[in-house]
Design a protein around this motif. Structure first.
Motif, short mmCIF file in Angstrom:
data_model
loop_
_atom_site.label_atom_id
_atom_site.label_comp_id
_atom_site.label_asym_id
_atom_site.label_seq_id
_atom_site.Cartn_x
_atom_site.Cartn_y
_atom_site.Cartn_z
N TYR A 154 0.84 -1.20 0.00
CA TYR A 154 0.00 0.00 0.00
C TYR A 154 0.87 1.25 0.00
N ARG A 155 1.90 1.27 0.86
CA ARG A 155 2.78 2.45 0.95
C ARG A 155 3.66 2.58 -0.29
N ALA A 156 3.91 1.44 -1.00
CA ALA A 156 4.70 1.48 -2.24
C ALA A 156 3.84 1.74 -3.47
N ARG A 157 2.52 1.99 -3.27
CA ARG A 157 1.56 2.27 -4.34
C ARG A 157 1.34 1.05 -5.26
N HIS A 158 1.65 -0.14 -4.76
CA HIS A 158 1.37 -1.36 -5.53
C HIS A 158 -0.04 -1.81 -5.16
N TRP A 159 -1.01 -1.17 -5.78
CA TRP A 159 -2.40 -1.33 -5.34
C TRP A 159 -2.90 -2.76 -5.52
N ASP A 160 -2.58 -3.39 -6.62
CA ASP A 160 -3.05 -4.75 -6.83
C ASP A 160 -2.48 -5.70 -5.78
#
Length: 577
Positions: free
Chosen positions: A524-530
């Protein structure tokens, strides 16, 4: 009029005892004066004279030793003339000392003879005096002659002649020492004879003194018992009452049986006990409104050093029940008070058992804190977290108890406990106005704990704690990081953790939940939403209905539709308290 009563009684006892003591003292003084004088004669005359005679023998031996060393000095090659001169002086000095010891012994013996106030065998002492004079004169005369004979052959180096003279001198000196020893033996016999007389007189004096003392003691005891009976009995009752008060028994009183000062004291004691009973009731009552430890500290300011205000690191806890407002609608006032009291008692128990201070009740909310002087710095966070774990467990049990209290079958499913804990520097002290004061804590840690309690609504969690709290708690509890929040009133993000239970008490599903949630939070914090959505879904599979996983999955879906700005740091801002 009453005050002199006891004083007169005590004064009468004292005067009677003083008179008896004075009579006994006078008689004892008269009888022991003679014995004291005899003992003084023994210590200052007999013993000293005996010592002088003993030292005559010692000085004689020392003089003989000095003479032999003189001869040795001359026999050396070359002769030690300096050593000879030194030892010659010692030889002559020892001769004078023998004379002085003899004269000192004779002076003491003559003093005993001249003292007619003591019983002694003066004829025998006179003979001892003559013998000392003759023995000392013979020694002085003979040694003087032999000494003169010794010098010539000693200077000439005629050592065989010197040895012959020394042998004669030693023989005569042995005879002298033997005679002095016989004189000392006669002197010792005289001492023993006089000591028998002294001991007899002393025993007589002791017997008479014992009789007089016993008589005085019996009369004084009878007199004291007769007068003091009216004093000691009420005093004993007063002492028993005092011990009862000391032991914490305040339910009794003492009968007033006299009209003197003790009676007045007993009446004052009964009044004091009544006041103590009243104050104890106030303390017990007050202790139900304010923590007893705070009450004790306010009574004794030395034990509550921060009563005037001080900055300290403390751990603050807020607790609230979700859905309680809706649950209380329609209740009668009596029923509401009953439910509130049961709920607050249930939630307050773990706080008190873990040495926390309950600061206040705010409706159905509870504020508590841990820290000095009530708990040590290194254990305050651990105790607060353990209290939160037990409060959460009791909250589950409370759901089964409320229907019986309310008289209903079920209660709304959203009636759950929410807890927020924060550790940080706060202001501690007595805060308020001139009309009302409260010993409490204020500061950012208090506000943060309140905000974390409210943040449980967003995440569907039950116990949220700040990062300093989790770090200070150590291995006491199991936890997982939930998010980074910027709460109302703050501008920097704060890592927030959920307390899952005591350490090593998580089951397999909770452990998998902990792992999957951590994976989802990192994605989530790395913007890896999937990846984040998959991890949170996996967490829900491991622990269906998990509030934080549901909330974060929903947030990931929102960010997939509307991505955050490029400078987003992964923190979530709370817009409400």
């Amino acid at each position: 009029m009453l005050r002199p009563t006891i004083r007169k009684r005590i004064l009468g006892i004292a005067i009677g005892l003083i008179l008896l003591m004075a009579i006994t003292s006078v008689l004892s003084t008269v009888m022991t004066r003679k014995i004291a004088h005899q003992l003084d004669e023994f210590s200052s005359k007999y013993v000293e004279a005996y010592g002088h005679l003993a030292r005559m023998n010692v000085r004689s031996l020392e003089q003989s030793l000095a003479l032999q060393r003189m001869v040795i000095a001359k026999m050396q090659s070359p002769p030690d003339n300096a050593g000879f001169a030194d030892r010659q002086k010692i030889y002559e000095a020892k001769g004078l000392e023998i004379e002085q010891e003899a004269q000192a012994a004779r002076s003491l013996i003559n003093a005993i003879i001249e003292d007619t106030s003591t019983e002694s065998d003066n004829a025998r002492l006179g003979r001892i005096d003559d013998r000392i004079e003759h023995v000392n004169g013979d020694l002085r005369r003979y040694l003087s002659e032999e000494y003169k004979r010794l010098l010539s052959p000693l200077e000439a180096g005629n050592f065989p002649e010197v040895r012959s003279i020394l042998a004669r001198s030693d023989t005569f000196r042995d005879e002298f020492n033997q005679k002095v020893e016989e004189i000392r033996t006669d002197m010792l016999a005289q001492v023993r004879g006089d000591s028998v007389v002294t001991m007899r007189d002393q025993q007589t004096a002791i017997t008479i003194s014992a009789i007089l003392t016993g008589l005085a003691a019996i009369l004084g005891l009878m007199f004291s018992l007769f007068i003091s009976t009216g004093i000691t009995t009420p005093v004993r009752r007063l002492l028993d009452g005092t011990r009862a008060v000391e032991a914490g028994r305040l339910d009794g009183s003492i009968d007033v049986t006299t009209r003197d000062e003790i009676g007045q004291l007993t009446a004052a004691f009964n009044n004091m006990v009544e006041q103590l009973r009243h104050k104890e009731r106030l303390r017990e009552t007050f202790g139900r409104y304010v923590d007893p430890r705070v009450v004790e500290g306010l009574i004794d300011p030395k034990s509550l050093t921060a009563s005037d205000g001080e900055r300290r690191v403390m751990t603050v806890l807020f607790c609230d029940m979700k859905g309680f407002t809706g649950l209380s609608e329609g209740m009668t006032p009596k029923g509401l008070v009953k439910v509130m009291n049961h709920y607050l008692s249930t939630m307050s128990g773990p706080i008190r058992s873990h040495r926390g201070i309950i600061d206040k009740y705010i409706g159905d909310a509870i504020m508590a804190y841990w820290g000095p002087p009530f708990t040590e710095n290194d254990e305050q966070a651990r105790l607060a977290c353990l209290a939160a774990v037990e409060m959460a467990q009791r909250g589950v049990a409370l759901r089964t108890e409320l229907p019986e209290l309310l008289g209903v079958r079920t209660i709304p499913s959203d009636c759950t406990i929410r807890i927020g804990i924060a550790t940080g520097e706060v202001l501690v002290g007595s805060i308020g106005s001139e009309f009302m004061m409260s010993y409490t804590v204020m500061g950012d840690a208090v506000n943060l704990a309140s905000r974390l309690e409210g943040a449980n609504k967003i995440y569907g969690s039950s116990s949220l704690a700040s990062e300093p709290t989790i770090k200070a708690a150590g291995d006491a509890v199991a936890f997982r990081e939930i998010d980074r929040l910027i709460v109302v009133g703050q501008s920097h993000p704060e890592a927030v953790f959920e307390i899952m239970g005591r350490k090593d008490e998580l089951d397999d599903n909770q452990s998998r939940l902990q792992e999957r949630y951590a994976e989802g939070l990192a994605a989530y914090r790395a913007r890896h939403w999937d990846d984040a959505r998959q991890a949170f879904d996996a967490a829900l599979e491991a622990f269906p209905g998990d509030g934080p996983s549901t909330a974060m999955a929903r947030r990931v879906a929102q960010f997939q539709a509307n991505p955050p700005p490029a400078d987003w740091d992964g923190a979530w801002r709370l817009d409400q308290k």
